[in-house]
Scaffold this motif. Structure first.
Motif, short mmCIF file in Angstrom:
data_model
loop_
_atom_site.label_atom_id
_atom_site.label_comp_id
_atom_site.label_asym_id
_atom_site.label_seq_id
_atom_site.Cartn_x
_atom_site.Cartn_y
_atom_site.Cartn_z
N VAL A 26 29.21 -4.31 -18.03
CA VAL A 26 30.64 -3.97 -17.92
C VAL A 26 31.01 -3.80 -16.46
N LYS A 27 30.13 -3.12 -15.71
CA LYS A 27 30.41 -2.89 -14.29
C LYS A 27 30.28 -4.18 -13.49
N LEU A 28 29.28 -5.00 -13.84
CA LEU A 28 29.05 -6.24 -13.10
C LEU A 28 30.25 -7.18 -13.20
N GLU A 29 30.87 -7.17 -14.39
CA GLU A 29 31.99 -8.08 -14.62
C GLU A 29 33.12 -7.87 -13.63
N LYS A 30 33.26 -6.62 -13.18
CA LYS A 30 34.37 -6.30 -12.30
C LYS A 30 34.12 -6.75 -10.87
N LEU A 31 32.86 -7.11 -10.56
CA LEU A 31 32.52 -7.47 -9.18
C LEU A 31 32.57 -8.98 -8.96
N LYS A 32 32.86 -9.34 -7.72
CA LYS A 32 32.81 -10.77 -7.37
C LYS A 32 31.35 -11.21 -7.34
N PRO A 33 31.09 -12.51 -7.60
CA PRO A 33 29.69 -12.98 -7.66
C PRO A 33 28.91 -12.74 -6.37
N ASP A 34 29.62 -12.67 -5.23
CA ASP A 34 28.88 -12.51 -3.98
C ASP A 34 28.91 -11.08 -3.45
N ASP A 35 29.34 -10.18 -4.31
CA ASP A 35 29.42 -8.78 -3.88
C ASP A 35 28.02 -8.24 -3.61
N PRO A 36 27.81 -7.61 -2.44
CA PRO A 36 26.45 -7.10 -2.14
C PRO A 36 26.02 -5.95 -3.05
N THR A 37 26.97 -5.24 -3.64
CA THR A 37 26.58 -4.07 -4.46
C THR A 37 25.97 -4.48 -5.80
N ARG A 38 25.99 -5.76 -6.12
CA ARG A 38 25.41 -6.20 -7.40
C ARG A 38 23.94 -5.81 -7.49
N GLU A 39 23.27 -5.98 -6.36
CA GLU A 39 21.85 -5.64 -6.33
C GLU A 39 21.65 -4.17 -6.64
N GLU A 40 22.47 -3.36 -5.97
CA GLU A 40 22.37 -1.91 -6.18
C GLU A 40 22.55 -1.55 -7.66
N LEU A 41 23.54 -2.19 -8.28
CA LEU A 41 23.81 -1.89 -9.68
C LEU A 41 22.61 -2.20 -10.55
N HIS A 42 22.00 -3.35 -10.29
CA HIS A 42 20.82 -3.73 -11.06
C HIS A 42 19.74 -2.67 -10.93
N ALA A 43 19.57 -2.19 -9.71
CA ALA A 43 18.54 -1.18 -9.47
C ALA A 43 18.89 0.12 -10.19
N GLN A 44 20.16 0.46 -10.14
CA GLN A 44 20.62 1.73 -10.71
C GLN A 44 20.38 1.77 -12.23
N TYR A 45 20.54 0.61 -12.87
CA TYR A 45 20.39 0.58 -14.33
C TYR A 45 19.00 0.16 -14.76
N GLU A 46 18.07 0.21 -13.83
CA GLU A 46 16.68 -0.02 -14.21
C GLU A 46 16.24 1.20 -15.02
N LEU A 47 15.47 0.95 -16.08
CA LEU A 47 15.19 2.00 -17.07
C LEU A 47 14.75 3.35 -16.46
N HIS A 48 13.67 3.32 -15.68
CA HIS A 48 13.13 4.59 -15.22
C HIS A 48 14.02 5.28 -14.20
N THR A 49 14.64 4.49 -13.35
CA THR A 49 15.56 5.08 -12.37
C THR A 49 16.69 5.78 -13.09
N TRP A 50 17.26 5.08 -14.08
CA TRP A 50 18.41 5.66 -14.78
C TRP A 50 18.01 6.92 -15.54
N LEU A 51 16.88 6.86 -16.24
CA LEU A 51 16.44 8.02 -17.03
C LEU A 51 16.22 9.23 -16.14
N ALA A 52 15.58 9.01 -14.99
CA ALA A 52 15.30 10.12 -14.08
C ALA A 52 16.63 10.74 -13.61
N ASP A 53 17.58 9.88 -13.29
CA ASP A 53 18.88 10.36 -12.83
C ASP A 53 19.61 11.07 -13.96
N ALA A 54 19.55 10.50 -15.15
CA ALA A 54 20.24 11.09 -16.30
C ALA A 54 19.64 12.45 -16.64
#
Lengths: 443, 325
Positions: A26-54
């Motif tokens: 849902v968040k990725l859809e709002k970004l342009k294909p060349d947006d640099p934050t796409r990488e960050e988003l992928h990292a943020q929603y990685e299973l263990h990273t997200w669980l630890a943060d949650a």
């Protein structure tokens, strides 16, 4: 500990992965294909990273059935999670009646509400939170295959959602009231200080019911059927004078999760007294005697029929009979007074209208304030002869209402008329007279 | 089950005009203020009298003569007329001002007569002494808040009264007949929780899962159902009927039920004082009925009193209308 079922672990893992993927996409859809934050988003929603943060953020929210902020948005203090089935039994209507099928509210930092969304994701019809309680092995394995200890810590953090707060606190903006538990209000020690919280889970259940009854598909069909007097087996439910109170203004999510789901609407059922109906009252044009109207009133007819049946039964002439008769008469008189009082609230001068066919005496009785505007009327009014006329008419009317089968005559007539002429009536006339004199001076 | 305390007399404060009383009686009901507010008034009044007079208040009844809620007219649902509040400074910003966020409140203007069940030596005192006390008490009330509303000045158009009730049943009945006629036109609130059980049984006929909550909601609304009747000519006709009987039945708050144990005084932060036991509660509800006073046969039917069960945590307003029938 239960035997680990690999199927369950896989299933749970699938639910978690799907949840994260959906949110990320849902968040990725709002970004342009060349947006640099796409990488960050992928990292943020990685299973263990997200669980630890949650697991860290879950501390910012709390599950509750009873909330404080709904009472006042600026109040801070204890919110409670009370399982309805553990509340004491009580014959009155309260959260206890929700049983096990209640929906818990979540309060706290709105930015952490996604953690709650995560915890209510269902696998095999059971939310993740319930899995953590019942089958912790499977959940731990689903969280982290290699590091069971970290996974366990996360799970304990999530389970803390239902914790009860350590220190109880109220607030100056919370409701706090003194209730006398003893019998001497002069003794401070005999009071308890009660602080009502908002029963959000109960309100949610009621909201769902009302919403279904107001906007459901079946309701629409049934309304249509009633309009065309067609048959429909569905029962239509209407909530008279239902009120909507908005909690949290334009930001219902600031109050609580469930309040947000209700769009900030708090339904209030009406307990208004019946005086409201008199607002649509019209002057009694076209009739010569107001008593005719009273005779058509359902309540009056019922009371008169009751009295007639009693008198027709030929009761023995003793004190009990007289009491019963006076009781019935008193009720009829009371009903007549109420009806008359409604007409007396109409704007003064209505009886001067050419459509008004009431006899003079009744005009005096029901439109006393007309005397202020109308000198001729004042004169008639102040002569007071109309009072006897009203009494006589009341006697006539009641005799006629009872008269078909009963031998009622002059004696009864006088008795009814005397009854009408009581202290309350004299008091009313006196105050009408006083008012008309007072106001006449100002005109 | 507790019982209405015995009263030797009545203190009647007729036609009080109350402005801006709280119309949101509990989180799920609106309209007439909660009976808890009138019990609170009774306790506050007794504290204000502070043992100066031999007059004890046991129970309170309310007759509503006029009811003017400050709500929107028309529309499918009512909403409350709100006030615009003065601007206030934002934190940390001296030059910027904003109106405070809106907290919806419901207000209503009322005309009510209060009937207190009373006891104490004053009832047998000389009429001069009694009049003095009544006048003073009426004055105290006019300075108090009733259900959050203010009592308008000069509203004692009729004189407050203190009446000793006769011991003899017949005399008391005659006395009450006179009193209740003076309460007209108006309506008084009585408790009808007996209807909840009735309705629940009825609902169980169709749905064995129905709860008292369902029964309560069912009594709070108008239910329309269609039925088919066959005419003489053999044609069918459909009629829609509703289930409202002639009684004016309403959902009302009846008090509070505990959510926690009693908390020791001083252990709850920001409590109003540190010497009174504290308890978190929720509002609990029941069914009431508005009745013309002329339909009552005994003053006990209109009186409300408090009952507290600390063990089970129920703090409740009680009325013996059904028991005293």
């Amino acid at each position: 500990m239960n035997q680990l079922d690999p199927e369950t672990v896989r299933g749970l893992r699938q639910v978690i992965d799907d949840f994260l993927a959906t949110r990320r996409d849902v968040k990725l859809e709002k970004l342009k294909p060349d947006d640099p934050t796409r990488e960050e988003l992928h990292a943020q929603y990685e299973l263990h990273t997200w669980l630890a943060d949650a697991a860290r953020r879950v501390g910012q929210i709390q599950a509750a059935t009873h909330t404080l902020k709904a009472i006042h948005p600026d109040a801070r203090g204890t919110n409670l999670h009370c399982q309805p089935s553990t509340l004491p039994n009580c014959e009155l209507i309260g959260s206890r009646l929700l049983g096990d099928t209640y929906c818990a509210d979540v309060i706290g930092n709105a930015a952490a509400l996604d953690v709650n969304k995560f915890l209510i994701q269902e696998y095999q019809g059971k939310p993740l939170l319930a899995w953590m309680r019942n089958d912790e092995g499977a959940v731990i394995a689903a969280f982290h295959a290699d590091d069971a200890e970290t996974a366990r810590q996360w799970m304990h953090a999530f389970l803390g959602l239902n914790r009860s707060p350590g220190n109880n606190a109220s607030h100056t903006l919370a409701k706090q009231l003194y209730w006398l538990v003893g019998d001497d209000p002069l003794k401070d020690a005999q009071f308890h200080l009660l602080s009502p919280l908002y029963a959000s889970s109960l309100a949610h259940s009621v909201y769902a019911t009302i919403q279904k009854h107001r906007f459901g598909e079946k309701t629409k069909a049934a309304r249509e059927a009633r309009r065309n007097t067609h048959y429909c087996e569905y029962v239509l439910h209407e909530y008279p004078n239902l009120a909507e109170q908005k909690l949290g203004g334009t930001k219902p999510q600031n109050i609580s999760q469930l309040n947000n789901e209700r769009h900030g609407v708090n339904y209030l059922l009406a307990s208004c007294p019946p005086v409201w109906r008199s607002q649509s009252l019209k002057p009694p044009y076209g009739t010569t005697s107001i008593f005719d109207r009273f005779g058509r009133n359902a309540e009056v007819r019922f009371l008169v029929r009751d009295l007639r049946t009693f008198l027709e039964s030929n009761p023995a002439p003793k004190q009990a009979t007289r009491n019963r008769r006076d009781e019935a008469l008193s009720s009829i008189l009371g009903e007549v007074r109420i009806l008359a009082e409604e007409y007396r609230t109409l704007p003064p001068g209505w009886s001067a209208d050419s459509r008004c066919r009431l006899v003079e005496a009744e005009q005096c009785w029901l439109d006393p304030k007309r005397a202020v505007q109308d000198a001729d009327f004042t004169e008639i009014w102040q002569r007071m002869a109309w009072m006897d006329e009203i009494k006589r008419r009341f006697g006539n009317w009641l005799n006629a209402m009872l008269g078909d089968t009963l031998p009622v005559g002059d004696i009864e007539h006088d008795y009814w008329a005397d009854l009408f002429d009581d202290e309350e009536w004299r008091c009313q006339v006196k105050s009408d007279l006083r008012d008309s004199k007072k106001e006449a001076k100002h005109v | 089950m507790s019982e209405c305390p015995h009263s030797d007399g009545l203190l009647i404060l007729p036609r009080l005009r109350i402005q801006n009383a709280n119309a949101i009686s509990a989180p799920m009901t609106w309209g007439f203020p909660s009976m808890t507010a009138f019990l609170g008034l009774m306790w506050a009044l007794e504290r204000a009298m502070n043992d100066k007079y031999p007059l004890l208040l046991n129970a309170v009844g309310v007759v509503c003569h006029a009811f003017e809620p400050q709500v929107s007219k028309g529309g499918f649902t009512k909403s409350f007329c709100l006030t615009r509040n003065p601007l206030r400074k934002l934190k940390n910003k001296d030059d910027e001002k904003k109106p405070p966020s809106i907290v919806e409140e419901g207000r209503v203007h009322l005309d009510v007569t209060l009937v207190f069940g009373v006891g104490g030596g004053i009832l047998t005192a000389s009429s001069e002494e009694r009049n003095g006390v009544v006048k003073h008490v009426a004055e105290l009330v006019s300075r108090m808040r009733i259900a959050g509303g203010t009592v308008l000045p000069g509203s004692f158009s009729r004189r407050p009264e203190l009446i000793a009730l006769a011991d003899d049943d017949e005399k008391r009945l005659a006395q009450f007949r006179k009193i209740r006629r003076a309460l007209l036109p108006g309506f008084c609130l009585v408790e009808r929780n007996d209807l909840l059980d009735q309705r629940l049984q009825l609902l169980h006929g169709n749905n064995s899962d129905a709860t008292r909550l369902d029964a309560w909601l069912d009594l709070s609304r108008i239910n329309w159902s269609a039925s088919i009747t066959n005419n003489d000519e053999g044609t069918e006709s459909v009629t829609w009927r509703h289930d409202r009987s002639s009684g004016w039945i309403v959902p009302i708050p009846l008090g509070y039920a505990a959510l926690t144990d009693v908390q020791e005084p001083g252990t709850v932060m920001n409590a109003r004082d540190t010497t009174t036991p504290f308890r978190f509660v929720e509002s609990v509800y029941g069914i009431g009925q508005w009745l013309g006073p002329h339909r009552l046969t005994d003053v006990r039917q209109m009186l409300w009193y408090a009952s507290s069960d600390i063990e089970s945590g129920l703090y409740r307003c009680c009325n013996d209308y059904t028991q005293a029938l």
